[in-house]
Design a protein around this motif. Structure first.
Motif, PDB file in Angstrom:
ATOM      1  N   GLN A  93      -0.742 -19.667 -17.518  1.00 25.20           N
ATOM      2  CA  GLN A  93      -1.587 -20.342 -18.507  1.00 25.20           C
ATOM      3  C   GLN A  93      -1.328 -19.896 -19.947  1.00 25.20           C
ATOM      4  O   GLN A  93      -1.616 -20.625 -20.881  1.00 25.20           O
ATOM      5  CB  GLN A  93      -3.078 -20.064 -18.229  1.00 25.20           C
ATOM      6  CG  GLN A  93      -3.699 -20.939 -17.167  1.00 25.20           C
ATOM      7  CD  GLN A  93      -3.828 -20.197 -15.868  1.00 25.20           C
ATOM      8  OE1 GLN A  93      -4.207 -19.033 -15.884  1.00 25.20           O
ATOM      9  NE2 GLN A  93      -3.490 -20.836 -14.759  1.00 25.20           N
ATOM     10  N   TYR A  94      -0.838 -18.700 -20.108  1.00 29.12           N
ATOM     11  CA  TYR A  94      -0.777 -18.065 -21.441  1.00 29.12           C
ATOM     12  C   TYR A  94      -0.028 -18.923 -22.477  1.00 29.12           C
ATOM     13  O   TYR A  94       1.089 -19.368 -22.229  1.00 29.12           O
ATOM     14  CB  TYR A  94      -0.091 -16.710 -21.298  1.00 29.12           C
ATOM     15  CG  TYR A  94      -0.049 -15.898 -22.560  1.00 29.12           C
ATOM     16  CD1 TYR A  94      -1.198 -15.389 -23.128  1.00 29.12           C
ATOM     17  CD2 TYR A  94       1.173 -15.633 -23.189  1.00 29.12           C
ATOM     18  CE1 TYR A  94      -1.151 -14.644 -24.288  1.00 29.12           C
ATOM     19  CE2 TYR A  94       1.234 -14.881 -24.342  1.00 29.12           C
ATOM     20  CZ  TYR A  94       0.061 -14.394 -24.887  1.00 29.12           C
ATOM     21  OH  TYR A  94       0.113 -13.653 -26.035  1.00 29.12           O
ATOM     22  N   GLN A  95      -0.679 -19.111 -23.612  1.00 25.36           N
ATOM     23  CA  GLN A  95      -0.047 -19.851 -24.709  1.00 25.36           C
ATOM     24  C   GLN A  95       0.406 -18.855 -25.773  1.00 25.36           C
ATOM     25  O   GLN A  95      -0.391 -18.060 -26.260  1.00 25.36           O
ATOM     26  CB  GLN A  95      -1.029 -20.853 -25.336  1.00 25.36           C
ATOM     27  CG  GLN A  95      -1.438 -21.986 -24.405  1.00 25.36           C
ATOM     28  CD  GLN A  95      -0.273 -22.864 -23.956  1.00 25.36           C
ATOM     29  OE1 GLN A  95       0.674 -23.110 -24.716  1.00 25.36           O
ATOM     30  NE2 GLN A  95      -0.330 -23.305 -22.712  1.00 25.36           N
ATOM     31  N   ILE A  96       1.659 -18.884 -26.104  1.00 22.97           N
ATOM     32  CA  ILE A  96       2.189 -17.983 -27.129  1.00 22.97           C
ATOM     33  C   ILE A  96       1.833 -18.573 -28.500  1.00 22.97           C
ATOM     34  O   ILE A  96       2.017 -19.784 -28.720  1.00 22.97           O
ATOM     35  CB  ILE A  96       3.721 -17.831 -26.977  1.00 22.97           C
ATOM     36  CG1 ILE A  96       4.060 -17.374 -25.553  1.00 22.97           C
ATOM     37  CG2 ILE A  96       4.280 -16.856 -28.015  1.00 22.97           C
ATOM     38  CD1 ILE A  96       5.545 -17.442 -25.214  1.00 22.97           C
ATOM     39  N   GLU A  97       1.320 -17.682 -29.374  1.00 23.94           N
ATOM     40  CA  GLU A  97       0.890 -18.184 -30.695  1.00 23.94           C
ATOM     41  C   GLU A  97       2.077 -18.794 -31.453  1.00 23.94           C
ATOM     42  O   GLU A  97       3.180 -18.233 -31.460  1.00 23.94           O
ATOM     43  CB  GLU A  97       0.307 -16.997 -31.481  1.00 23.94           C
ATOM     44  CG  GLU A  97      -0.565 -17.412 -32.616  1.00 23.94           C
ATOM     45  CD  GLU A  97      -1.038 -16.189 -33.391  1.00 23.94           C
ATOM     46  OE1 GLU A  97      -1.540 -15.226 -32.775  1.00 23.94           O
ATOM     47  OE2 GLU A  97      -0.892 -16.209 -34.615  1.00 23.94           O
ATOM     48  N   LYS A  98       1.798 -19.891 -32.124  1.00 20.30           N
ATOM     49  CA  LYS A  98       2.848 -20.652 -32.802  1.00 20.30           C
ATOM     50  C   LYS A  98       3.583 -19.831 -33.887  1.00 20.30           C
ATOM     51  O   LYS A  98       2.921 -19.196 -34.712  1.00 20.30           O
ATOM     52  CB  LYS A  98       2.206 -21.891 -33.437  1.00 20.30           C
ATOM     53  CG  LYS A  98       3.182 -22.934 -33.860  1.00 20.30           C
ATOM     54  CD  LYS A  98       2.459 -24.170 -34.387  1.00 20.30           C
ATOM     55  CE  LYS A  98       3.479 -25.071 -35.037  1.00 20.30           C
ATOM     56  NZ  LYS A  98       2.892 -26.113 -35.829  1.00 20.30           N
ATOM     57  N   GLU A  99       4.886 -19.848 -33.855  1.00 20.27           N
ATOM     58  CA  GLU A  99       5.770 -19.236 -34.871  1.00 20.27           C
ATOM     59  C   GLU A  99       5.382 -17.803 -35.221  1.00 20.27           C
ATOM     60  O   GLU A  99       5.379 -17.401 -36.385  1.00 20.27           O
ATOM     61  CB  GLU A  99       5.799 -20.114 -36.130  1.00 20.27           C
ATOM     62  CG  GLU A  99       6.509 -21.415 -35.850  1.00 20.27           C
ATOM     63  CD  GLU A  99       6.475 -22.423 -36.969  1.00 20.27           C
ATOM     64  OE1 GLU A  99       6.158 -22.035 -38.110  1.00 20.27           O
ATOM     65  OE2 GLU A  99       6.782 -23.591 -36.699  1.00 20.27           O
ATOM     66  N   ARG A 100       5.040 -17.024 -34.204  1.00 16.32           N
ATOM     67  CA  ARG A 100       4.585 -15.652 -34.431  1.00 16.32           C
ATOM     68  C   ARG A 100       5.726 -14.629 -34.338  1.00 16.32           C
ATOM     69  O   ARG A 100       5.698 -13.602 -35.010  1.00 16.32           O
ATOM     70  CB  ARG A 100       3.523 -15.303 -33.391  1.00 16.32           C
ATOM     71  CG  ARG A 100       2.946 -13.916 -33.561  1.00 16.32           C
ATOM     72  CD  ARG A 100       1.657 -13.763 -32.795  1.00 16.32           C
ATOM     73  NE  ARG A 100       1.127 -12.423 -32.882  1.00 16.32           N
ATOM     74  CZ  ARG A 100       0.448 -11.944 -33.885  1.00 16.32           C
ATOM     75  NH1 ARG A 100       0.206 -12.702 -34.928  1.00 16.32           N
ATOM     76  NH2 ARG A 100       0.001 -10.706 -33.884  1.00 16.32           N
ATOM     77  N   TYR A 101       6.739 -14.915 -33.530  1.00 14.05           N
ATOM     78  CA  TYR A 101       7.696 -13.853 -33.185  1.00 14.05           C
ATOM     79  C   TYR A 101       9.102 -14.072 -33.761  1.00 14.05           C
ATOM     80  O   TYR A 101       9.600 -15.187 -33.834  1.00 14.05           O
ATOM     81  CB  TYR A 101       7.787 -13.722 -31.654  1.00 14.05           C
ATOM     82  CG  TYR A 101       6.481 -13.235 -31.066  1.00 14.05           C
ATOM     83  CD1 TYR A 101       6.092 -11.901 -31.211  1.00 14.05           C
ATOM     84  CD2 TYR A 101       5.609 -14.110 -30.423  1.00 14.05           C
ATOM     85  CE1 TYR A 101       4.879 -11.457 -30.712  1.00 14.05           C
ATOM     86  CE2 TYR A 101       4.399 -13.668 -29.918  1.00 14.05           C
ATOM     87  CZ  TYR A 101       4.036 -12.336 -30.068  1.00 14.05           C
ATOM     88  OH  TYR A 101       2.833 -11.895 -29.585  1.00 14.05           O
TER      89      TYR A 101
END
Ligand SMILES: C[S@@+](CC[C@H](N)C(=O)[O-])C[C@H]1O[C@@H](n2cnc3c(N)ncnc32)[C@H](O)[C@@H]1O
Length: 191
Positions: A93-101
């Motif tokens: 389910q985990y959503q990676i935060e947009k343009e973070r990495y």
């Protein structure tokens, strides 16, 4: 508790590091070419790669479903004198935060539906480093998961990253760390 969590908590429940404290060799070889900054280690396990990235100046977030694994990752970070941020998450389910990495690492964990989320989570020009087993690993019979869905088919990893710029790619059977492994390894850039 989810079956995956139970299984991995059991595997990581012992004092010894089931996957060792040494980083993945592909990561070790290429770390100096990877952009410094904020990194995410997907399915970090006991944190061998997350801690290695922190030792090389990355600010690391490490995610996994195993609480036992994450505790060992924090213990390894303390042992090496670095800090990592750990998060107990279900990557289904985990959503990676947009343009973070600046960098996302994915070692020995194959969830095909994560690739678009990895893309979204990278800054433009950010890099992904990825390595996991090919189907041929099953004939070697040394290690690896049981179910066929967790293995890559020929050229599959290349196809999964087709909308990135591929900077490095290999696949085959390699003798590394004293044993043979059938793997695909990739470094790619978000364009
Ligand atoms: C083979 S280990 C790889 C660990 C680490 N990347 C390494 O190379 O040392 C696979 C990892 O995937 C994690 N995992 C399995 N299913 C997961 C899920 N649904 N969400 C998050 N992590 C999961 C397990 O807890 C385990 O740590």
């Amino acid at each position: 508790m989810k079956a995956d969590q139970k299984r991995w908590d059991k595997r990581f429940g012992m004092k010894e590091f089931a996957l060792g404290k040494e980083p993945n060799l592909f990561l070790k070889k290429h770390i100096r070419f990877l952009p410094k900054g904020k990194a995410l280690d997907i399915a970090t396990g006991e944190g061998r790669n997350a801690v290695f990235m922190a030792e090389h100046g990355f600010e690391v977030d490490a995610v996994d479903i195993s609480e036992k694994g994450l505790k060992k990752a924090q213990a390894l970070a303390r042992e090496k004198g670095v800090r990592i941020n750990t998060f107990l998450v279900d990557l289904d389910q985990y959503q990676i935060e947009k343009e973070r990495y600046d960098l996302i690492a994915n070692f020995y964990f194959l969830k095909r539906g994560l690739i678009p989320r990895i893309r979204k989570g990278l800054k433009k020009g950010g890099k992904v480093i990825f390595e996991t087993y090919l189907l041929e690993q099953r004939t070697l019979g040394t290690e690896g998961p049981k179910q066929a869905k967790y293995f890559l088919k020929p050229n599959e990893l290349l196809r999964l990253f087709k909308n990135f710029r591929i900077l490095f790619y290999r696949e085959g059977i390699f003798a590394e760390g004293g044993r043979k492994k059938a793997v695909a390894s990739l470094i790619a850039e978000k364009i």
